[in-house]
Design a protein around this motif. Structure first.
Motif, mmCIF file in Angstrom:
data_model
loop_
_atom_site.group_PDB
_atom_site.id
_atom_site.type_symbol
_atom_site.label_atom_id
_atom_site.label_comp_id
_atom_site.label_asym_id
_atom_site.label_seq_id
_atom_site.Cartn_x
_atom_site.Cartn_y
_atom_site.Cartn_z
ATOM 1 N N ASP A 1 -32.036 22.251 -9.516
ATOM 2 C CA ASP A 1 -31.269 23.199 -10.205
ATOM 3 C C ASP A 1 -29.522 21.896 -10.124
ATOM 4 O O ASP A 1 -29.766 21.371 -9.820
ATOM 5 N N PRO A 2 -28.904 23.091 -11.420
ATOM 6 C CA PRO A 2 -27.642 22.374 -11.159
ATOM 7 C C PRO A 2 -27.208 21.924 -10.392
ATOM 8 O O PRO A 2 -26.462 20.871 -9.966
ATOM 9 N N HIS A 3 -27.761 22.177 -8.509
ATOM 10 C CA HIS A 3 -26.786 21.879 -7.940
ATOM 11 C C HIS A 3 -27.077 20.689 -6.636
ATOM 12 O O HIS A 3 -27.279 21.002 -5.684
ATOM 13 N N THR A 4 -28.706 20.845 -7.265
ATOM 14 C CA THR A 4 -29.406 20.383 -6.710
ATOM 15 C C THR A 4 -30.108 19.098 -6.995
ATOM 16 O O THR A 4 -31.171 19.476 -8.099
ATOM 17 N N LEU A 5 -30.530 17.858 -6.263
ATOM 18 C CA LEU A 5 -31.632 17.155 -6.401
ATOM 19 C C LEU A 5 -32.603 16.351 -5.775
ATOM 20 O O LEU A 5 -32.170 16.800 -4.298
ATOM 21 N N ALA A 6 -33.620 16.048 -5.586
ATOM 22 C CA ALA A 6 -34.713 15.143 -5.170
ATOM 23 C C ALA A 6 -34.979 13.624 -5.610
ATOM 24 O O ALA A 6 -34.761 13.659 -6.524
#
Length: 269
Positions: A115-120
């Motif tokens: 999401d715009p606040h999270t990457l992996a």
């Protein structure tokens, strides 16, 4: 399946409303101490960069950059950029601030924007050292740099706080994102980054490179395909005596005013 490394519960993405106002410095012989840094109203960045900006007269220019370019999330064009990246440079440090940098790579899409606040990104079986993951167990702060060397000639910085999830847990929480990009191999675990800062890296000194067709052994565990002993380290002494020299204080690169500002005064002075 539980992780084989210590499991930790990491805090969320929110920073304290008032950041710390003291920059610690390692005491050095012969280096006088000086007053603590007070940072005033909250600004992005560290007290150290603010002190150096004041020393060289770039505070206004830095303020414009913070206002115009630094965001606490991934914007739509940033998300598109991340989605086509094939590599990312990852910086971590342990609890003492000892740093390490590493490279993570894969086909486009191996970096997942949740999401715009999270990457992996996935972690496959490697040399067993776990330098980056080990640092994240002690210190969750992570800095990532993605660079497009072939098309846009631009870079993207992403700083945030990371947590480690094993593959089964990641697939359960994010079922639409746990795709296997390495043929026949599954990630052992994932690093999930809560984004705190995202900002551009200018193209001024990014070299243009040409893409070539090349088969890559993504995720391979074959020592020869991974590079083997390319630098001829095997069989050499792990450590050799070093010339004695005085260790420089961390602020010797600064002008006198800034370096004095960053050093703490002793108690009672």
């Amino acid at each position: 399946m539980p992780l084989r490394i210590p499991a930790v519960v990491l805090p969320g993405r929110d920073r304290p409303a008032t950041p710390p106002v003291v920059v610690p410095a390692t005491p050095e012989r012969g280096v006088p101490d000086a007053p603590e840094v007070t940072d005033g109203p909250h600004r992005p960045g560290s007290a150290g960069e603010h002190a150096l900006q004041a020393e060289v007269g770039s505070s206004a220019r830095a303020g414009r950059f913070y206002d115009d370019q630094l965001r606490d999330r991934l914007l739509p064009r940033m998300i598109e950029f991340v989605g086509r990246m094939e590599m990312a440079f990852v910086a971590t440090s342990d609890a003492h601030g000892e740093c390490d940098s590493s490279l993570r790579a894969g086909p486009p899409g191996f970096l997942h924007v949740l999401d715009p606040h999270t990457l992996a990104y996935p972690e496959y079986r490697g040399n067993g050292v776990y330098a980056s993951l080990g640092n994240l167990v002690e210190n969750p702060h992570v800095g990532m740099l993605m660079v497009d060397f072939t098309e846009s000639l631009i870079g993207l910085h992403v700083n945030g706080r990371a947590r480690i999830m094993d593959d089964d847990a990641f697939r359960a929480v994010y079922p639409g994102h746990a795709r296997d990009h390495a043929a026949g191999r599954r990630a052992e675990r994932w690093v999930v980054v809560d984004v705190e800062e995202a900002y551009i890296h200018c193209r001024k000194h990014i070299p243009r490179m040409e893409r070539v067709t090349q088969r890559r052994a993504w995720g391979t565990d074959d020592p020869a395909r991974k590079g083997g002993d390319f630098f001829g380290a095997k069989g050499t002494e792990p450590r050799v005596p070093r010339p004695s020299r005085r260790r420089f204080p961390s602020t010797t690169h600064l002008g006198a005013g800034a370096s004095r500002t960053l050093r703490r005064r002793p108690h009672g002075r």
